[in-house]
Design an enzyme around this catalytic site. Sequence first.
Site, PDB file in Angstrom:
ATOM      1  N   MET A 194       0.797  -1.220   0.000  1.00 58.74           N
ATOM      2  CA  MET A 194       0.000   0.000   0.000  1.00 58.74           C
ATOM      3  C   MET A 194       0.836   1.279   0.000  1.00 58.74           C
ATOM      4  O   MET A 194       0.285   2.367  -0.164  1.00 58.74           O
ATOM      5  CB  MET A 194      -0.956   0.001   1.194  1.00 58.74           C
ATOM      6  CG  MET A 194      -0.314  -0.111   2.559  1.00 58.74           C
ATOM      7  SD  MET A 194       0.276   1.429   3.310  1.00 58.74           S
ATOM      8  CE  MET A 194      -1.235   2.304   3.578  1.00 58.74           C
ATOM      9  N   TYR A 195       2.146   1.190   0.156  1.00 53.59           N
ATOM     10  CA  TYR A 195       2.961   2.402   0.136  1.00 53.59           C
ATOM     11  C   TYR A 195       2.901   3.040  -1.258  1.00 53.59           C
ATOM     12  O   TYR A 195       3.337   2.437  -2.244  1.00 53.59           O
ATOM     13  CB  TYR A 195       4.410   2.098   0.501  1.00 53.59           C
ATOM     14  CG  TYR A 195       4.637   1.657   1.930  1.00 53.59           C
ATOM     15  CD1 TYR A 195       3.671   1.841   2.919  1.00 53.59           C
ATOM     16  CD2 TYR A 195       5.835   1.061   2.306  1.00 53.59           C
ATOM     17  CE1 TYR A 195       3.889   1.438   4.229  1.00 53.59           C
ATOM     18  CE2 TYR A 195       6.066   0.661   3.608  1.00 53.59           C
ATOM     19  CZ  TYR A 195       5.092   0.844   4.565  1.00 53.59           C
ATOM     20  OH  TYR A 195       5.315   0.441   5.861  1.00 53.59           O
ATOM     21  N   SER A 196       2.350   4.238  -1.301  1.00 51.62           N
ATOM     22  CA  SER A 196       2.137   4.941  -2.573  1.00 51.62           C
ATOM     23  C   SER A 196       1.430   4.041  -3.590  1.00 51.62           C
ATOM     24  O   SER A 196       1.747   4.043  -4.781  1.00 51.62           O
ATOM     25  CB  SER A 196       3.465   5.463  -3.146  1.00 51.62           C
ATOM     26  OG  SER A 196       3.998   6.479  -2.327  1.00 51.62           O
ATOM     27  N   ALA A 197       0.461   3.255  -3.087  1.00 49.09           N
ATOM     28  CA  ALA A 197      -0.396   2.417  -3.942  1.00 49.09           C
ATOM     29  C   ALA A 197       0.409   1.495  -4.847  1.00 49.09           C
ATOM     30  O   ALA A 197       0.087   1.318  -6.027  1.00 49.09           O
ATOM     31  CB  ALA A 197      -1.330   3.292  -4.767  1.00 49.09           C
ATOM     32  N   LYS A 252       4.449  -6.255   2.821  1.00 55.92           N
ATOM     33  CA  LYS A 252       3.282  -6.458   3.684  1.00 55.92           C
ATOM     34  C   LYS A 252       1.993  -6.488   2.864  1.00 55.92           C
ATOM     35  O   LYS A 252       1.955  -5.988   1.737  1.00 55.92           O
ATOM     36  CB  LYS A 252       3.186  -5.332   4.724  1.00 55.92           C
ATOM     37  CG  LYS A 252       4.469  -5.057   5.484  1.00 55.92           C
ATOM     38  CD  LYS A 252       4.270  -3.937   6.479  1.00 55.92           C
ATOM     39  CE  LYS A 252       5.579  -3.337   6.899  1.00 55.92           C
ATOM     40  NZ  LYS A 252       6.169  -2.475   5.851  1.00 55.92           N
TER      41      LYS A 252
END
Length: 349
Positions: A54-57, A80
Site C-alpha cells: 500500500m505504500y504509494s499504492a 506487507k
Amino acid sequence: MRYRVLGGTGIEVSVHCLGAMMFGAVGNPDHDACARIVHAALDQGINFVDTADMYSAGESEEIVGKALRGRRDEVVLATKVHFPMGEGPNRGGNSRRWIVREVEESLRRLDTDWIDLYQVHRPDHTTDVEETLSALTDLVHQGKIRAFGCSTFPAEDVVEAYHVADRRGLMRFRTEQPPYSLLARGVEASVLPVCQRLGMGVLTWGPLASGFLTGRYRKGRPVDLASGRAALTPARFDPALPVNAAKLDIVERLVEVADDLGCTLPQLAVAFAAAHPAVTSVILGPRTEDQLNGLLKGASLTLDDATLDRLDAIVPPGTDVYRPDGAWRPPVLTDPARRRRPLADRSAA
C-alpha cells in the site's frame, strides 16, 4: 554494520533496515533518487529492505524492485499485505482470497520470484487467524515466501496466533513489526516481552516518531502545517494541541542528552531502539540520501546504562507519549456495541 538472526529463521539481517515507505508519490517521487538511496544502503552494509503493497499504492514496491535488479540475492526483502488496494470489497484484509491474490501482485511489482518476509500489516478481526496462517503456510510451501510475520499486532493477538498455529499444525508468525521510539515505548510492557518469550524477531518502525525526533520540530518554533509530514496529519504536529506540546517539551530534554553524547537527536533515537534486547532490526525510512547517510553515521553509537537511565527518567519505560498508530484501532474500542450491554441488562438490580 552488525547482523542479528531474525527470530528462529536462521536469516541474518542488518541491525538497520531500509524502510521504503517514503518511496513514491507520498514521499520522494523521483525513482532514480530512491534507487540511489537503496544502493547507498546496500553499499554501507544494510541487507534488509522493508516495504508494503500500500505504500504509494504499489509504487514503492515497483521502485524497490527496479533498484534491486542485479542485487536481489544480497537482500532480505520484506513487504506487507492488509490495507485496501483499490475500491470495492475483498481488496484488502487478511483473508485467504486476498492474500493469495495480492502476493502475486507484490511479486510482480518487486520483480522477484520470492519474498523473504511477508507480513500481515494489521490485524483483521473479521477473518479467523487460522485462515490467514493457513494461506501463509501454503505460500511458504509453494516457495513464494520464505517466512511470514505480523505488524503492529497487540500482544494478545500475537499470542492467539501462536497457539492457533501450534494446535492446527501451521507455520507461525516469525516476526512482529511494532512502532517503537523514545516517544512511544508502550510496546515495552507486553509486545516486546511476548516476542522474546515466543522467539520472534522484531523489526521496529517509527524510531523518529513521525519526524518529531528529527530535530526539525522544536519548542517555540513555528510549524508549517501545510507541507511535509505535517500536511498529511496536522493533528500530530499542531503545537497548540496538548499532546504535541508535551512531545516538544520532551524533545528539548532529549536534545540535551544528544548534545552531551556528541550525536544528533535522530542518531540517539535510532540507537535507543536498537539497544532493546527484543529488537532485531530498526527500520529507517529516509526520504533522501542525505537523511540516510546522517542516520548511518551514528551506526556505531553505543548507549551505556547511565544514558539509558537518563532516557528512562525523561520518558518512563512502557509509556506512550502519544498514540503511535493512527492507521488502525481495535474494533472493541471503535464499535460501541462491543463494549455496551443491551440497555435492559446494564443495571445491577
